[in-house]
Design a protein around this motif. Sequence first.
Motif, PDB file in Angstrom:
ATOM      1  N   ALA A 189       0.838  -1.096   0.119  1.00 13.76           N
ATOM      2  CA  ALA A 189      -0.178   0.069   0.089  1.00 13.76           C
ATOM      3  C   ALA A 189       0.671   1.258   0.114  1.00 13.76           C
ATOM      4  N   GLU A 190       0.242   2.556  -0.827  1.00  9.86           N
ATOM      5  CA  GLU A 190       0.850   3.605  -0.746  1.00  9.86           C
ATOM      6  C   GLU A 190      -0.116   4.541  -0.462  1.00  9.86           C
ATOM      7  N   THR A 191       0.132   5.545   0.327  1.00  8.00           N
ATOM      8  CA  THR A 191      -0.835   6.613   0.390  1.00  8.00           C
ATOM      9  C   THR A 191       0.145   7.881  -0.023  1.00  8.00           C
ATOM     10  N   ALA A 192      -0.736   8.652  -0.917  1.00  9.97           N
ATOM     11  CA  ALA A 192      -0.006   9.956  -1.366  1.00  9.97           C
ATOM     12  C   ALA A 192      -0.931  11.107  -1.380  1.00  9.97           C
ATOM     13  N   PHE A 193      -0.276  12.363  -1.004  1.00  5.56           N
ATOM     14  CA  PHE A 193      -1.176  13.520  -0.941  1.00  5.56           C
ATOM     15  C   PHE A 193      -0.257  14.596  -1.607  1.00  5.56           C
ATOM     16  N   TYR A 194      -1.027  15.393  -2.401  1.00 10.74           N
ATOM     17  CA  TYR A 194      -0.506  16.433  -3.164  1.00 10.74           C
ATOM     18  C   TYR A 194      -1.322  17.722  -2.930  1.00 10.74           C
ATOM     19  N   ARG A 195      -0.444  18.863  -3.159  1.00  6.95           N
ATOM     20  CA  ARG A 195      -1.328  19.985  -3.390  1.00  6.95           C
ATOM     21  C   ARG A 195      -1.167  20.866  -4.724  1.00  6.95           C
ATOM     22  N   VAL A 196      -1.811  20.844  -5.501  1.00  9.37           N
ATOM     23  CA  VAL A 196      -1.749  21.606  -6.864  1.00  9.37           C
ATOM     24  C   VAL A 196      -1.926  23.094  -6.925  1.00  9.37           C
TER      25      VAL A 196
ATOM     26  N   ASP B 112      -1.371  26.462  -9.533  1.00 11.37           N
ATOM     27  CA  ASP B 112      -1.312  26.981 -11.123  1.00 11.37           C
ATOM     28  C   ASP B 112      -0.980  25.811 -11.933  1.00 11.37           C
ATOM     29  N   GLY B 113      -2.011  24.643 -11.605  1.00  9.65           N
ATOM     30  CA  GLY B 113      -2.070  23.381 -12.457  1.00  9.65           C
ATOM     31  C   GLY B 113      -1.032  22.638 -12.530  1.00  9.65           C
ATOM     32  N   ARG B 114       0.025  22.521 -11.606  1.00  9.42           N
ATOM     33  CA  ARG B 114       1.108  21.513 -11.441  1.00  9.42           C
ATOM     34  C   ARG B 114       1.143  21.555  -9.877  1.00  9.42           C
ATOM     35  N   PHE B 115       1.663  20.190  -9.421  1.00 10.70           N
ATOM     36  CA  PHE B 115       2.005  19.725  -8.206  1.00 10.70           C
ATOM     37  C   PHE B 115       2.933  20.733  -7.533  1.00 10.70           C
ATOM     38  N   LYS B 116       2.769  21.222  -6.516  1.00  7.83           N
ATOM     39  CA  LYS B 116       3.533  22.102  -5.756  1.00  7.83           C
ATOM     40  C   LYS B 116       4.049  21.325  -4.409  1.00  7.83           C
ATOM     41  N   SER B 117       3.327  20.551  -3.761  1.00  3.78           N
ATOM     42  CA  SER B 117       3.764  19.681  -2.725  1.00  3.78           C
ATOM     43  C   SER B 117       3.237  18.158  -2.945  1.00  3.78           C
ATOM     44  N   MET B 118       4.030  17.256  -2.412  1.00  2.34           N
ATOM     45  CA  MET B 118       3.741  15.510  -2.527  1.00  2.34           C
ATOM     46  C   MET B 118       4.347  14.988  -1.288  1.00  2.34           C
ATOM     47  N   TRP B 119       3.477  14.262  -0.724  1.00  2.79           N
ATOM     48  CA  TRP B 119       3.829  13.501   0.311  1.00  2.79           C
ATOM     49  C   TRP B 119       3.699  11.952   0.103  1.00  2.79           C
ATOM     50  N   TYR B 120       4.508  11.008   0.186  1.00  2.63           N
ATOM     51  CA  TYR B 120       4.263   9.563   0.133  1.00  2.63           C
ATOM     52  C   TYR B 120       4.326   8.988   1.353  1.00  2.63           C
ATOM     53  N   LEU B 121       3.743   7.914   1.444  1.00  6.05           N
ATOM     54  CA  LEU B 121       3.664   6.937   2.595  1.00  6.05           C
ATOM     55  C   LEU B 121       3.791   5.667   2.044  1.00  6.05           C
ATOM     56  N   MET B 122       4.632   4.734   2.123  1.00  2.00           N
ATOM     57  CA  MET B 122       4.384   3.463   1.823  1.00  2.00           C
ATOM     58  C   MET B 122       4.519   2.429   3.072  1.00  2.00           C
ATOM     59  N   ASP B 123       4.134   1.308   2.946  1.00  6.31           N
ATOM     60  CA  ASP B 123       4.031   0.177   3.935  1.00  6.31           C
ATOM     61  C   ASP B 123       5.254  -0.545   3.815  1.00  6.31           C
ATOM     62  N   ALA B 124       6.459  -0.018   4.399  1.00  2.31           N
ATOM     63  CA  ALA B 124       7.892  -0.498   4.380  1.00  2.31           C
ATOM     64  C   ALA B 124       7.950  -1.785   5.017  1.00  2.31           C
ATOM     65  N   ASP B 125       6.993  -2.168   6.154  1.00  5.51           N
ATOM     66  CA  ASP B 125       7.025  -3.335   6.864  1.00  5.51           C
ATOM     67  C   ASP B 125       6.726  -4.478   6.046  1.00  5.51           C
ATOM     68  N   THR B 126       5.484  -4.174   5.021  1.00  3.91           N
ATOM     69  CA  THR B 126       5.134  -5.426   4.394  1.00  3.91           C
ATOM     70  C   THR B 126       6.205  -5.627   3.275  1.00  3.91           C
ATOM     71  N   VAL B 127       6.904  -4.392   2.566  1.00  3.69           N
ATOM     72  CA  VAL B 127       7.976  -4.477   1.606  1.00  3.69           C
ATOM     73  C   VAL B 127       9.015  -5.579   2.355  1.00  3.69           C
ATOM     74  N   ARG B 128       9.578  -5.128   3.522  1.00  2.00           N
ATOM     75  CA  ARG B 128      10.505  -5.701   3.959  1.00  2.00           C
ATOM     76  C   ARG B 128      10.321  -7.300   4.425  1.00  2.00           C
ATOM     77  N   ARG B 129       9.158  -7.577   4.868  1.00  2.00           N
ATOM     78  CA  ARG B 129       8.507  -8.963   4.981  1.00  2.00           C
ATOM     79  C   ARG B 129       8.383  -9.860   3.625  1.00  2.00           C
ATOM     80  N   GLN B 130       8.032  -9.211   2.488  1.00  2.00           N
ATOM     81  CA  GLN B 130       7.820  -9.924   1.139  1.00  2.00           C
ATOM     82  C   GLN B 130       9.193 -10.016   0.664  1.00  2.00           C
ATOM     83  N   LEU B 131      10.298  -9.197   0.891  1.00  2.00           N
ATOM     84  CA  LEU B 131      11.530  -9.609   0.103  1.00  2.00           C
ATOM     85  C   LEU B 131      12.187 -10.433   1.164  1.00  2.00           C
ATOM     86  N   ALA B 132      11.912 -10.761   2.522  1.00  2.00           N
ATOM     87  CA  ALA B 132      12.483 -11.551   3.344  1.00  2.00           C
ATOM     88  C   ALA B 132      11.718 -13.077   3.011  1.00  2.00           C
TER      89      ALA B 132
END
Length: 134
Positions: free
Chosen positions: A100-107, A109-129
Amino acid sequence: MSTEELRDFYLRYVDLANKREFHRMADFAHDEVILGGTPVKRDDMVAEFYKHVEAVPDFRWEIQELVVDGDRVAARLVDTGTPVKEWNGLAPTGASLSFAETAFYRVEDGRFKSMWYLMDADTVRRQLAGGPAD
């Protein structure tokens, strides 16, 4: 931008990412964006995208939920792929990822000005292990 225009804008952005058309990022992001609270040049952000898909060539973003409120966009995505090189500090094991990834943006003048991303790093680690994906 109207709600529908902003929704379409975000859908085109995710399509750009899935097609690896990062050279078109100027259509979507200002020359400098606030990425996770830190000012970042667009070219540096694009370089990071290229690093991700070099390490995970089949990386794919799939939108599960999308909310638009004024100049803000929030998305819940499922990201998938199989790392072939070290990615986010983790060695490839041949295991495919789905997380899972959750992303937040503020636009502005028609383009992204701020971006925040959160990913489920624990799941990634478990899957790679080789553990359960959850």
